[in-house]
Design a protein around this motif. Structure first.
Motif, short mmCIF file in Angstrom:
data_model
loop_
_atom_site.label_atom_id
_atom_site.label_comp_id
_atom_site.label_asym_id
_atom_site.label_seq_id
_atom_site.Cartn_x
_atom_site.Cartn_y
_atom_site.Cartn_z
N GLU A 182 0.83 -1.21 0.00
CA GLU A 182 0.00 0.00 0.00
C GLU A 182 0.86 1.25 0.00
OE1 GLU A 182 -3.14 2.27 2.98
OE2 GLU A 182 -2.81 0.12 3.20
N LEU A 183 1.93 1.21 0.79
CA LEU A 183 2.81 2.37 0.89
C LEU A 183 3.45 2.69 -0.45
CD1 LEU A 183 4.25 4.45 2.76
CD2 LEU A 183 6.02 2.72 3.12
N TYR A 184 3.95 1.67 -1.15
CA TYR A 184 4.66 1.88 -2.41
C TYR A 184 3.72 2.24 -3.55
CZ TYR A 184 8.72 -0.23 -0.10
OH TYR A 184 9.76 -0.52 0.75
N SER A 185 2.46 1.87 -3.46
CA SER A 185 1.52 2.17 -4.55
C SER A 185 0.77 3.48 -4.33
CB SER A 185 0.51 1.02 -4.69
OG SER A 185 -0.27 0.88 -3.52
N ARG A 186 1.01 4.13 -3.20
CA ARG A 186 0.32 5.38 -2.90
C ARG A 186 0.81 6.48 -3.85
NH1 ARG A 186 1.27 6.72 3.05
NH2 ARG A 186 0.19 4.71 3.22
N PRO A 187 -0.09 7.18 -4.53
CA PRO A 187 0.33 8.24 -5.46
C PRO A 187 1.08 9.35 -4.72
CG PRO A 187 -1.98 7.67 -5.80
CD PRO A 187 -1.56 7.00 -4.53
N TYR A 188 2.05 9.96 -5.38
CA TYR A 188 2.78 11.07 -4.80
C TYR A 188 1.94 12.34 -4.82
CZ TYR A 188 7.02 8.22 -5.32
OH TYR A 188 7.95 7.22 -5.24
N ASP A 189 1.92 13.08 -3.72
CA ASP A 189 1.26 14.38 -3.74
C ASP A 189 2.24 15.43 -4.27
OD1 ASP A 189 3.03 14.95 -1.65
OD2 ASP A 189 1.51 14.74 -0.09
N GLN A 190 1.81 16.67 -4.37
CA GLN A 190 2.62 17.71 -4.97
C GLN A 190 3.91 17.96 -4.18
OE1 GLN A 190 1.93 19.05 -7.95
NE2 GLN A 190 3.93 20.03 -7.85
N SER A 191 3.81 17.90 -2.85
CA SER A 191 4.99 18.11 -2.02
C SER A 191 6.03 17.02 -2.26
CB SER A 191 4.58 18.13 -0.54
OG SER A 191 5.72 18.25 0.29
N MET A 192 5.59 15.77 -2.33
CA MET A 192 6.53 14.67 -2.56
C MET A 192 7.13 14.73 -3.95
SD MET A 192 8.22 12.13 -1.50
CE MET A 192 7.48 11.87 0.13
N ARG A 193 6.36 15.16 -4.93
CA ARG A 193 6.90 15.30 -6.28
C ARG A 193 8.01 16.35 -6.32
NH1 ARG A 193 4.58 12.76 -10.43
NH2 ARG A 193 2.62 11.66 -10.04
N GLU A 194 7.82 17.45 -5.58
CA GLU A 194 8.86 18.48 -5.54
C GLU A 194 10.09 17.97 -4.81
OE1 GLU A 194 10.79 22.23 -5.95
OE2 GLU A 194 9.30 21.09 -7.08
N TRP A 195 9.87 17.20 -3.74
CA TRP A 195 10.98 16.59 -3.01
C TRP A 195 11.78 15.68 -3.92
CZ3 TRP A 195 13.90 16.39 1.27
CH2 TRP A 195 14.52 15.18 1.60
N ARG A 196 11.10 14.88 -4.72
CA ARG A 196 11.78 13.96 -5.61
C ARG A 196 12.50 14.72 -6.73
NH1 ARG A 196 10.86 8.67 -5.27
NH2 ARG A 196 11.29 8.38 -7.48
N ARG A 197 11.93 15.81 -7.19
CA ARG A 197 12.60 16.60 -8.23
C ARG A 197 13.91 17.18 -7.70
NH1 ARG A 197 13.57 21.59 -9.94
NH2 ARG A 197 12.65 22.54 -8.07
N LEU A 198 13.87 17.73 -6.50
CA LEU A 198 15.07 18.29 -5.89
C LEU A 198 16.09 17.18 -5.60
CD1 LEU A 198 13.46 20.83 -3.40
CD2 LEU A 198 14.65 21.37 -5.53
N GLY A 199 15.59 16.05 -5.10
CA GLY A 199 16.49 14.93 -4.82
C GLY A 199 17.16 14.40 -6.07
N ALA A 200 16.45 14.42 -7.20
CA ALA A 200 17.02 13.93 -8.45
C ALA A 200 18.20 14.79 -8.89
CB ALA A 200 15.95 13.92 -9.54
N ILE A 201 18.13 16.08 -8.63
CA ILE A 201 19.25 16.97 -8.97
C ILE A 201 20.48 16.58 -8.18
CG2 ILE A 201 20.06 19.35 -8.90
CD1 ILE A 201 17.14 20.23 -9.32
N ASP A 202 20.28 16.31 -6.88
CA ASP A 202 21.40 15.87 -6.03
C ASP A 202 21.97 14.54 -6.52
OD1 ASP A 202 21.11 18.05 -4.42
OD2 ASP A 202 20.81 16.94 -2.57
N LYS A 203 21.09 13.57 -6.75
CA LYS A 203 21.54 12.23 -7.13
C LYS A 203 22.31 12.25 -8.45
CE LYS A 203 17.61 10.02 -4.84
NZ LYS A 203 16.33 9.32 -5.06
#
Length: 251
Positions: free
Chosen positions: A12-33
């Protein structure tokens, strides 16, 4: 006896859709990675990298960032099917970026299909880590990169691990030493590894600008001047670039 940890439903946790805040977190994290990958790969001949594979690519943010930065020729990604990631293909900076699903165990590619294979913040979610690492190495012609958070240190408490388990689904936790030991005892030769902290943008996203500056300054100075102590006081990320060992003595 009472359970030590409260186990969430990982499916359930892994299939939960990302909200806008999490999408921004992932975008910023992708720049770091992407920056971490390019930094370590600069010590090798990154110009010769053609076919690239990301395992556990999620929504493909890191793939897109690498393509924008001109890394590789074509970048493929695989992800266990969920609402977060659907099969897709696009062109970025003249490079093909494509995502497809897989079963989470066996990568659907023949041996040596890719010049470079990577997985960022995935290993801490994986039940059978050695099999996962073997699959990354199997489909690579040589170089593999793995990055994860170092969540085991002197200040780690059960509550910290429970928080990572409940919010992110981390079923494994590593120190620097245990991470490198896992790699080296899985038939892998670590070529380079480095500790990284979050970018100013991620600190600001988490804490606000003033607190972010103070935290990043303290953590950055500690990592620079007393790295051994720093990694026992704070959570950093470790990226390791490795290849297959010439000889494996582990039974």
């Amino acid at each position: 006896m009472k359970d030590i940890f409260i186990l969430p439903s990982l499916r359930e946790l892994y299939s939960r859709p990302y909200d806008q805040s999490m999408r921004e977190w992932r975008r910023l994290g992708a720049i770091d990675k992407a920056a971490h990958i390019l930094d370590l790969m600069s010590r090798n001949d990154a110009a010769k990298v053609g076919q690239v594979l990301e395992v556990g690519c999620g929504t493909g943010d890191v793939m897109r960032e690498l393509a924008r930065r001109g890394f590789g020729q074509d970048i493929s990604g695989v992800e266990i099917g969920s609402e977060r990631s659907q099969q897709q293909s696009e062109k970025i900076n003249g490079r093909s970026v494509a995502i497809e699903g897989y079963d989470g165990q066996t990568l659907p590619f023949t041996a040596g299909s890719f010049d470079f294979v990577y997985a960022t913040q995935v290993l801490e979610h994986v039940l059978h880590e050695r099999q996962f690492l073997y699959e990354l190495r199997r489909v690579s012609k040589g170089l593999v990169y793995v990055e994860l958070p170092l969540e085991l240190f002197a200040r780690t408490r059960i509550s910290n691990l429970q928080n990572s388990l409940s919010l992110a689904g981390h079923i494994k936790a590593y120190s620097l030493e245990s991470f490198l030991l896992k790699l080296e005892t899985s038939g892998l030769k670590v070529l380079h590894h480095q500790l990284n902290d979050h970018s100013p943008e991620i600190f600001a996203f988490q804490n606000g600008s003033i607190v972010a500056k103070v935290k990043r300054r303290v953590r950055g100075l500690a990592l620079k001047f007393v790295p051994g102590l720093a990694q026992r006081l704070f959570t950093y990320h470790c990226g390791a670039l490795y290849t297959a060992a010439l000889k494996m003595n582990i039974c």
